[in-house]
Motif scaffolding. Structure first.
Motif, PDB file in Angstrom:
ATOM      1  N   GLY A 137       0.763  -1.251   0.000  1.00  0.00           N
ATOM      2  CA  GLY A 137       0.000   0.000   0.000  1.00  0.00           C
ATOM      3  C   GLY A 137       0.786   1.290   0.000  1.00  0.00           C
ATOM      4  N   LYS A 138       2.079   1.247  -0.310  1.00  0.00           N
ATOM      5  CA  LYS A 138       2.794   2.521  -0.469  1.00  0.00           C
ATOM      6  C   LYS A 138       2.551   3.024  -1.885  1.00  0.00           C
ATOM      7  N   THR A 139       2.101   4.267  -2.007  1.00  0.00           N
ATOM      8  CA  THR A 139       1.955   4.866  -3.337  1.00  0.00           C
ATOM      9  C   THR A 139       2.788   6.138  -3.353  1.00  0.00           C
ATOM     10  N   GLU A 224       1.841   2.036   8.464  1.00  0.00           N
ATOM     11  CA  GLU A 224       2.330   3.375   8.107  1.00  0.00           C
ATOM     12  C   GLU A 224       3.786   3.621   8.515  1.00  0.00           C
ATOM     13  N   GLU A 225       4.543   2.574   8.654  1.00  0.00           N
ATOM     14  CA  GLU A 225       5.984   2.638   8.911  1.00  0.00           C
ATOM     15  C   GLU A 225       6.340   3.528  10.098  1.00  0.00           C
ATOM     16  N   GLN A 226       5.729   3.216  11.223  1.00  0.00           N
ATOM     17  CA  GLN A 226       6.093   3.903  12.461  1.00  0.00           C
ATOM     18  C   GLN A 226       7.186   3.130  13.201  1.00  0.00           C
ATOM     19  N   HIS A 231      12.105  -2.652   8.740  1.00  0.00           N
ATOM     20  CA  HIS A 231      12.896  -3.878   8.534  1.00  0.00           C
ATOM     21  C   HIS A 231      12.919  -4.287   7.055  1.00  0.00           C
ATOM     22  N   LEU A 232      11.875  -3.874   6.325  1.00  0.00           N
ATOM     23  CA  LEU A 232      11.832  -4.197   4.894  1.00  0.00           C
ATOM     24  C   LEU A 232      12.935  -3.483   4.128  1.00  0.00           C
ATOM     25  N   ASN A 233      13.571  -2.528   4.779  1.00  0.00           N
ATOM     26  CA  ASN A 233      14.664  -1.789   4.130  1.00  0.00           C
ATOM     27  C   ASN A 233      16.024  -2.430   4.380  1.00  0.00           C
ATOM     28  N   TYR A 234      16.037  -3.679   4.840  1.00  0.00           N
ATOM     29  CA  TYR A 234      17.329  -4.361   5.028  1.00  0.00           C
ATOM     30  C   TYR A 234      18.115  -4.301   3.704  1.00  0.00           C
TER      31      TYR A 234
HETATM   32  N1  GLY Z   1       9.459  -1.505   0.015  1.00  0.00           N
HETATM   33  C1  GLY Z   1       9.447  -1.294   1.393  1.00  0.00           C
HETATM   34  C2  GLY Z   1       8.073  -1.095   1.944  1.00  0.00           C
HETATM   35  O1  GLY Z   1       7.097  -1.335   1.282  1.00  0.00           O
HETATM   36  O2  GLY Z   1       7.945  -0.656   3.051  1.00  0.00           O
END
Ligand code: GLY
Length: 344
Positions: A137-139, A224-226, A231-234
């Motif tokens: 869901g990141k746009t 919302e990446e709080q 961790h997905l940015n490894y």
């Molecule tokens: N590509 C990393 C994320 O969706 O947060």
């Protein structure tokens, strides 16, 4: 063969083969129109789908956006809004995007904002989009900096047709394998084992299913990446520097970044999987070093990322495979991480 149905937030992820018919792509409900966006390489698939949608009684047109990052531009999105208005697309209608991560980012942003939000479906046509970019869901669009303007909004459905992924050129598939391996390293040791065993011959349906499950678990806890979504940015701190400084593709750059992060993890957290990780990257034919890149240029790009945090450079590290963490790292560790990937 029966398609797998996975969930990421409010997105239904449909994974399998022969999934390009309107009944596979469109969530079942009433609508009058389906607007379809594609990139040059997916225009034929998109047109075939639009013709099938028309045969099924819907209004449907196709718009081809520029390739790659050029799609993530407010001017391109403004023209997309005009086109949707010209087609009289209503809030009850659907936008379908056939493409890789840049296209789904731009189309997702347009769908999130047009009429304050219409339904969007992504048909992920690259492995990188299938395992990462289209999921979660990141746009966004670029405005000076990458993804400076955007939103968090789940697509209604992501369709991943493995027949389409099978036809990708090897180099494109390899780039996606880098993000798949990353998913394994942060959350699924069995996925790492599968890629170690089978390399580029690994069963794509299983690779994608496992990578999506890792991402869905992370996004489910932190949409919302709080916190832990980071961790997905490894591999992405050095990877981003290498990508920009060296003009290296995202997947190979992340592979190099993971080697660097592996060294940092060993130094900071006693990570014992550094050699195993490097061998897995090499097994996939991905690069493990970036000799010839200028250390100062890479450091400057990493520092630009660092500005977002007054405490210094933060990196995602592994305590062990499947156990990521985030830590501030000092300059000695950063220097050692760059040395590990031959950036002098
Ligand atoms: N590509 C990393 C994320 O969706 O947060």
């Amino acid at each position: 063969m029966v398609a797998q149905r996975l969930t990421c937030g409010t997105t239904q992820v449909v994974l399998g083969r022969s999934l390009l018919a309107p009944a596979d792509i469109l969530p079942e409900r009433e609508r009058a129109s389906v607007a379809v966006v594609a990139q040059p390489a997916t225009a034929r698939l998109a047109r075939d789908f639009a013709r099938a949608a028309v045969r099924a009684g819907l209004r449907s047109e196709v718009r081809v956006l520029p390739d790659g990052e050029a799609a993530k531009d407010l001017g391109v999105v403004a023209e997309l809004y005009e086109w949707l208005i010209g087609m009289s697309v209503a809030r009850s209608d659907t936008l379908v995007a056939f493409g890789g991560g840049s296209l789904t980012d731009a189309a997702g942003f347009a769908a999130a904002t047009y009429l304050r939000g219409i339904e969007v479906v992504y048909v992920a046509t690259t492995l990188l989009a299938a395992v990462d970019a289209a999921i979660g869901g990141k746009t966004g669009v670029n405005l000076g900096a990458k993804n400076l303007v955007g939103s968090f909004r789940h697509p209604a459905r992501v369709v991943i047709d493995v027949d389409v992924l099978d036809r990708l050129p090897a180099a494109v598939k390899r780039g996606g394998m880098s993000e798949a391996l990353k998913a394994g390293l942060i959350g699924d040791e069995a996925l790492v084992g599968l890629l170690e065993r089978d390399g580029m011959e690994a069963d794509l349906e299983e690779v994608v299913g496992r990578a999506v499950a890792v991402k869905a678990a992370v996004v489910g806890k932190d949409f919302e990446e709080q916190g832990e979504r980071v961790h997905l940015n490894y591999g992405h701190t050095v990877g981003h520097g290498v990508e920009v400084a060296g003009g290296i593709g995202h997947g190979p750059a992340v592979a190099i970044g993971m080697v660097a992060a592996g060294r940092a993890s060993a130094l900071e957290r006693g990570f014992e999987g550094e050699d195993r990780q490097r061998a897995a990257i090499a097994r996939l034919g991905l690069p493990v070093a970036a000799p010839g890149l200028d250390r100062m240029a890479v450091l400057a790009l990493m520092a630009a990322d660092k500005k977002r945090d007054a405490g210094g450079l933060r990196m995602v590290l592994l305590e062990r495979i499947g156990a990521p963490t985030v830590a501030h790292v000092g300059s000695a560790t950063v220097e050692a991480a760059l040395t590990a990937v031959e950036i002098a």
